[in-house]
Design a protein around this motif. Structure first.
Motif, PDB file in Angstrom:
ATOM      1  N   GLN A 165       0.836  -1.207   0.000  1.00 35.61           N
ATOM      2  CA  GLN A 165       0.000   0.000   0.000  1.00 35.61           C
ATOM      3  C   GLN A 165       0.872   1.259   0.000  1.00 35.61           C
ATOM      4  O   GLN A 165       0.582   2.229  -0.723  1.00 35.61           O
ATOM      5  CB  GLN A 165      -0.929   0.008   1.211  1.00 35.61           C
ATOM      6  CG  GLN A 165      -1.823   1.236   1.273  1.00 35.61           C
ATOM      7  CD  GLN A 165      -2.624   1.322   2.560  1.00 35.61           C
ATOM      8  OE1 GLN A 165      -2.385   0.555   3.493  1.00 35.61           O
ATOM      9  NE2 GLN A 165      -3.556   2.250   2.618  1.00 35.61           N
ATOM     10  N   ILE A 166       1.933   1.259   0.779  1.00 37.15           N
ATOM     11  CA  ILE A 166       2.812   2.424   0.841  1.00 37.15           C
ATOM     12  C   ILE A 166       3.573   2.578  -0.475  1.00 37.15           C
ATOM     13  O   ILE A 166       3.732   3.696  -0.989  1.00 37.15           O
ATOM     14  CB  ILE A 166       3.787   2.300   2.037  1.00 37.15           C
ATOM     15  CG1 ILE A 166       3.001   2.244   3.348  1.00 37.15           C
ATOM     16  CG2 ILE A 166       4.769   3.460   2.039  1.00 37.15           C
ATOM     17  CD1 ILE A 166       2.058   3.417   3.577  1.00 37.15           C
ATOM     18  N   TYR A 167       4.022   1.474  -1.030  1.00 34.41           N
ATOM     19  CA  TYR A 167       4.695   1.525  -2.334  1.00 34.41           C
ATOM     20  C   TYR A 167       3.775   2.153  -3.384  1.00 34.41           C
ATOM     21  O   TYR A 167       4.201   3.004  -4.181  1.00 34.41           O
ATOM     22  CB  TYR A 167       5.106   0.114  -2.762  1.00 34.41           C
ATOM     23  CG  TYR A 167       5.703   0.053  -4.146  1.00 34.41           C
ATOM     24  CD1 TYR A 167       7.036   0.389  -4.362  1.00 34.41           C
ATOM     25  CD2 TYR A 167       4.921  -0.323  -5.244  1.00 34.41           C
ATOM     26  CE1 TYR A 167       7.579   0.356  -5.639  1.00 34.41           C
ATOM     27  CE2 TYR A 167       5.456  -0.356  -6.522  1.00 34.41           C
ATOM     28  CZ  TYR A 167       6.787  -0.019  -6.709  1.00 34.41           C
ATOM     29  OH  TYR A 167       7.323  -0.052  -7.976  1.00 34.41           O
ATOM     30  N   GLU A 168       2.510   1.752  -3.373  1.00 33.44           N
ATOM     31  CA  GLU A 168       1.552   2.293  -4.341  1.00 33.44           C
ATOM     32  C   GLU A 168       1.294   3.780  -4.103  1.00 33.44           C
ATOM     33  O   GLU A 168       1.116   4.541  -5.062  1.00 33.44           O
ATOM     34  CB  GLU A 168       0.252   1.495  -4.279  1.00 33.44           C
ATOM     35  CG  GLU A 168       0.393   0.079  -4.833  1.00 33.44           C
ATOM     36  CD  GLU A 168      -0.863  -0.758  -4.657  1.00 33.44           C
ATOM     37  OE1 GLU A 168      -1.741  -0.350  -3.854  1.00 33.44           O
ATOM     38  OE2 GLU A 168      -0.964  -1.815  -5.299  1.00 33.44           O
ATOM     39  N   LEU A 169       1.290   4.207  -2.833  1.00 36.52           N
ATOM     40  CA  LEU A 169       1.117   5.630  -2.537  1.00 36.52           C
ATOM     41  C   LEU A 169       2.300   6.441  -3.065  1.00 36.52           C
ATOM     42  O   LEU A 169       2.119   7.528  -3.631  1.00 36.52           O
ATOM     43  CB  LEU A 169       0.972   5.847  -1.029  1.00 36.52           C
ATOM     44  CG  LEU A 169      -0.358   5.464  -0.394  1.00 36.52           C
ATOM     45  CD1 LEU A 169      -0.326   5.775   1.105  1.00 36.52           C
ATOM     46  CD2 LEU A 169      -1.519   6.216  -1.047  1.00 36.52           C
TER      47      LEU A 169
END
Length: 351
Positions: A4-8
């Motif tokens: 999720q953080i990578y995608e953000l």
């Protein structure tokens, strides 16, 4: 790294925009891995636009007299333990001349809200500087002066104006300032400066008293929407003569992390590695540059008054002569693979 953080991070990199709750998630996800990844992307973006050039602004702290009583500030009106000073027009012009000979092409006249500096006096100063050095930019950082004053100074030739918003949350603003100051007035001033055609800078303290991650997320969302030409952020550092004297200082690592986020948010922004960052971390300027910053603001004020312009305790470089300070900065900048350049350093998108 959490998916999720990578995608953000990828979303911010490609769209330059996140929702407030997404900025919050990114702030709360700070760790060695996210710090490294954001810094890598931020420096990559910065180098595509500005290369490895670092712009310098010659800072002239013209007065530590101020009518305001901001609760965090060492030059606040009610601090009676400080030696007050103001520079004469002749002293200011001398600082500018010295700076010009050292290669500066932007000068920042910064000070408290001192009534001595009328529109007439400042307009005369700006006119002299611009006529003598037409290849230079003049930046002002003199607080909330009102629309007519901003207009007069712009017509006199001022190019840029720095006015930190301090926090994008009105309740938080009220905890940092006396009742006679208002969040609405600060925000209104920023939009007035924008309407008048200034290159506008805003900014905030990282780790200021009562600040939460949610308020930091609000700061980022405000910056994204306002799209300033410059943004100055630095860690909160307490001053012994304020009621926040015992509060912990802000974190330099988080400051650099936020610099990277702001660079990805507004790729062509002018982003200083601030004196406060260098005070909190002796390698702060270098770490700021490696996190996406591309501006430094060395001090050109007379050495005799530098210690008196104490917004916070233990400020660095208060005893260095201007020439020595510039040589030190050149060495520091070169140590991380960048170079100081002699030019105005306007924001690419503004021109």
């Amino acid at each position: 790294m959490d998916l999720q953080i990578y995608e953000l991070i990828e979303k911010l990199h490609t769209t330059h925009s996140l929702e407030k709750n997404e900025y919050l998630a990114l702030i709360e996800a700070i760790n060695d891995e996210t710090v490294e990844e954001l810094a890598r992307l931020a420096t990559e973006v910065r180098e595509k636009i500005y290369g490895r050039d670092v712009f310098v602004r010659g800072l002239v702290e013209i007065s530590n007299r101020c009518k305001n009583n901001c609760l965090y500030c060492g030059i606040r009106r009610d601090n009676n333990n400080i030696h007050r000073y103001f520079l004469t027009p002749e002293q200011i012009l001398s600082c500018v001349q010295q700076g010009y000979s050292l290669g500066f092409r932007t000068f920042v006249l910064q000070g408290g809200e001192d009534r001595y500096y009328t529109d007439e006096l400042l307009s005369s100063l700006i006119d002299i500087i611009k006529k003598k050095h037409p290849d230079c930019a003049v930046t002002l950082s003199l607080g909330e002066r009102g629309y007519e004053s901003f207009k007069n100074l712009k017509e006199a030739g001022a190019d840029r104006y720095l006015l930190r918003h301090e926090t994008a949350d009105p309740v938080h603003y009220s905890k940092l300032h006396p009742k006679e100051m208002s969040y609405e007035s600060r925000m209104s001033s920023l939009y007035e400066l924008r309407a008048l055609g200034y290159q506008v800078g805003c900014g905030f303290m990282v780790g200021s008293p009562y600040q939460t991650p949610s308020e930091l997320a609000a700061d980022l969302k405000f910056i994204e929407k306002f799209k300033p030409d410059m943004c100055g952020i630095g860690p909160f550092i307490p001053h012994k003569d304020t009621e926040f004297r015992d509060r912990p200082a802000g974190d330099a690592v988080l400051t650099c992390y936020l610099l990277s986020i702001i660079r990805l948010m507004i790729p062509d922004i002018l982003l200083p590695a601030t004196t406060a960052l260098a005070t909190a971390d002796r390698k702060g300027r270098e770490r700021g540059l490696l996190s996406g910053a591309n501006v430094l603001m060395p001090n050109l004020s007379p050495v005799a008054v530098r210690k008196d312009y104490a917004l916070y305790d233990d400020k660095v470089c208060t005893g260095d002569e201007s020439a020595a300070c510039v040589e030190c900065l050149k060495t520091r900048v070169a140590s991380v693979g960048y170079k100081i350049v002699t030019e105005r350093g306007d924001r690419k998108g503004f021109l």
